[in-house]
Design an enzyme around this catalytic site. Structure first.
Site, PDB file in Angstrom:
ATOM      1  N   ASP A  61      -4.419 -13.105   3.093  1.00 46.88           N
ATOM      2  CA  ASP A  61      -5.513 -12.599   3.676  1.00 46.88           C
ATOM      3  C   ASP A  61      -6.820 -13.064   2.742  1.00 46.88           C
ATOM      4  OD1 ASP A  61      -4.595 -10.811   2.002  1.00 46.88           O
ATOM      5  OD2 ASP A  61      -4.623  -9.198   3.494  1.00 46.88           O
TER       6      ASP A  61
ATOM      7  N   ASP B  23      -2.493 -10.536  -2.758  1.00 45.15           N
ATOM      8  CA  ASP B  23      -3.238 -10.197  -1.298  1.00 45.15           C
ATOM      9  C   ASP B  23      -4.604  -9.966  -1.542  1.00 45.15           C
ATOM     10  OD1 ASP B  23      -2.040  -8.852   1.603  1.00 45.15           O
ATOM     11  OD2 ASP B  23      -3.889  -7.839   0.672  1.00 45.15           O
TER      12      ASP B  23
ATOM     13  N   HIS C 229      -6.187  -7.212  -0.567  1.00 47.90           N
ATOM     14  CA  HIS C 229      -6.405  -5.799  -0.966  1.00 47.90           C
ATOM     15  C   HIS C 229      -5.540  -5.450  -2.052  1.00 47.90           C
ATOM     16  CE1 HIS C 229      -6.745  -6.672   3.519  1.00 47.90           C
ATOM     17  NE2 HIS C 229      -7.805  -5.961   3.411  1.00 47.90           N
TER      18      HIS C 229
ATOM     19  N   HIS D 282       0.889  -1.053   0.136  1.00 49.88           N
ATOM     20  CA  HIS D 282       0.150  -0.193  -0.007  1.00 49.88           C
ATOM     21  C   HIS D 282       0.735   1.207   0.059  1.00 49.88           C
ATOM     22  CE1 HIS D 282      -3.835  -2.180   0.546  1.00 49.88           C
ATOM     23  NE2 HIS D 282      -3.211  -2.547   1.716  1.00 49.88           N
TER      24      HIS D 282
END
Ligand code: 6XA
Ligand code: ZN
Length: 340
Positions: free
Chosen positions: A284, A195, A197, A159
């Site tokens: 995740d 991931d 996200h 991120h």
């Protein structure tokens, strides 16, 4: 399997995050690494310390003023008589100025952050730096001829953009690894982000680059963090046009739907004909993850590893998310085993 890890990660601890409107202890905590290390030990693999690098290496993907802020933020906080963890409370949103870096510490904290979910504590910089060193060392090993290497990075990185932190990420470990591979002379490098996200930071860093492909499969940003990036129509710009591929998927996605999208994503990688691959490995996507909504089960992670390994590319795997702490180690090792 070559594995790099630094115990300095544990210095990044004790923060709270504003998660979907509630102030809670950070899901991104040191015990995640303990569980991954235990599973690595059970697999019989050795863990090595990363090499040391000069901070100048971070300028390859991050702005100098941003890195300087991260390096000194906590000392400034202390200088103001504060302790505990730092979280921003205001951000330069629509209609406000981003063209000048504000002077005050708290103003700069919000200027460089994009959420209130990424606490900075006294040891954050040291931990983030050590995580980046793990990714760089793994990349250097692959340049030297190793087929694959795994960087057990904590805090994670995908991120973190050129000049911003958020989503538990400060330095973009995967981007640093990809750039390192480029700097070593590999002409085309692909980053595959699995991931849950969207890797908004990695996308940001390579948005206008035709030499680094970014392919990401993730939860639909209409409802899933980081919300404001990760849609399918984001394709890159300038020299990078067509070198960014996002595959947002709905909540509840299981292996059947996930693997069909994975095939398409892998085709994009193959079409790019990269000389090496960096995998942003977030587990995740597991059904038991407390902050994510896909439904992959433990038996799906060896399949995921096998599909990526079948590309036959020199590969740097970089740890990103995964918060189902009891299962994180097994799920990570299941992916890594396909490369062993
Ligand atoms: C907001 C959720 C941050 C997600 C971090 C993550 N507190 N990124 O796992 O991959
Ligand atoms: Zn994640």
């Amino acid at each position: 399997m070559k594995i790099f890890h630094s115990p300095l990660h544990a210095l990044h601890d004790g923060g709270m995050e504003l998660h979907r409107g509630a102030l809670v202890p950070s899901y991104e905590k040191p015990s995640r690494v303990d569980h991954i290390l235990a599973s690595i030990a059970r697999a019989g693999w050795a863990v090595e310390a990363p090499l040391a690098y000069d901070d100048a290496v971070f300028a390859s993907v991050h702005d100098a003023d941003y890195v300087a802020f991260l390096r000194g933020a906590y000392e400034e906080w202390r200088g103001e008589g504060r302790d505990g963890f730092m979280l921003p409370g205001a951000f330069p949103a629509r209609g406000m100025r981003r063209d000048r870096v504000p002077a005050g510490l708290h103003a700069r904290l919000g200027y460089y952050a994009f959420d209130a979910g990424s606490p900075i504590v006294e040891g954050t910089w040291q931990a983030a730096r050590a995580a980046a060193h793990c990714a760089l060392t793994a990349a250097d090993l692959v340049v030297a001829g190793e087929r694959s290497a795994y960087a057990l990075c904590r805090p994670p990185g995908h991120h973190a953009g050129r000049g911003m932190f958020g989503g538990y990420c400060f330095l973009n470990n995967a981007a640093l690894a990809a750039q390192r591979l480029r700097d070593a002379g590999l002409e085309r490098v692909a980053v595959l982000d699995v991931d849950y996200h969207h890797g908004n930071g990695t996308q940001d860093i390579f948005w206008e680059r035709g030499d680094v492909l970014f392919v990401s499969i993730h939860g639909d940003p209409n409802t899933e963090y980081p919300f404001y990036l990760g849609h399918a129509d984001e394709r890159g710009a300038g020299a990078g046009e067509g070198c960014n591929h996002n595959f947002p998927l709905p909540r509840g996605t299981d292996w059947a739907a996930y693997s069909a999208t994975l095939e398409t994503a892998l085709e994009r990688v193959v079409d790019f004909a990269p000389q090496a691959l960096v995998v942003s490995l977030g587990v995740d996507i597991f059904e038991g993850d407390p902050i994510s909504q896909f439904r992959l089960v433990a038996a799906d992670f060896p399949r995921l590893g096998a599909r990526i390994a079948a590309l036959g590319l020199p590969t740097v795997l970089v740890q990103e998310g995964g918060y189902a702490v009891a299962e994180i180690g097994e799920n990570v090792v299941s992916v890594l085993a396909a490369f062993d």
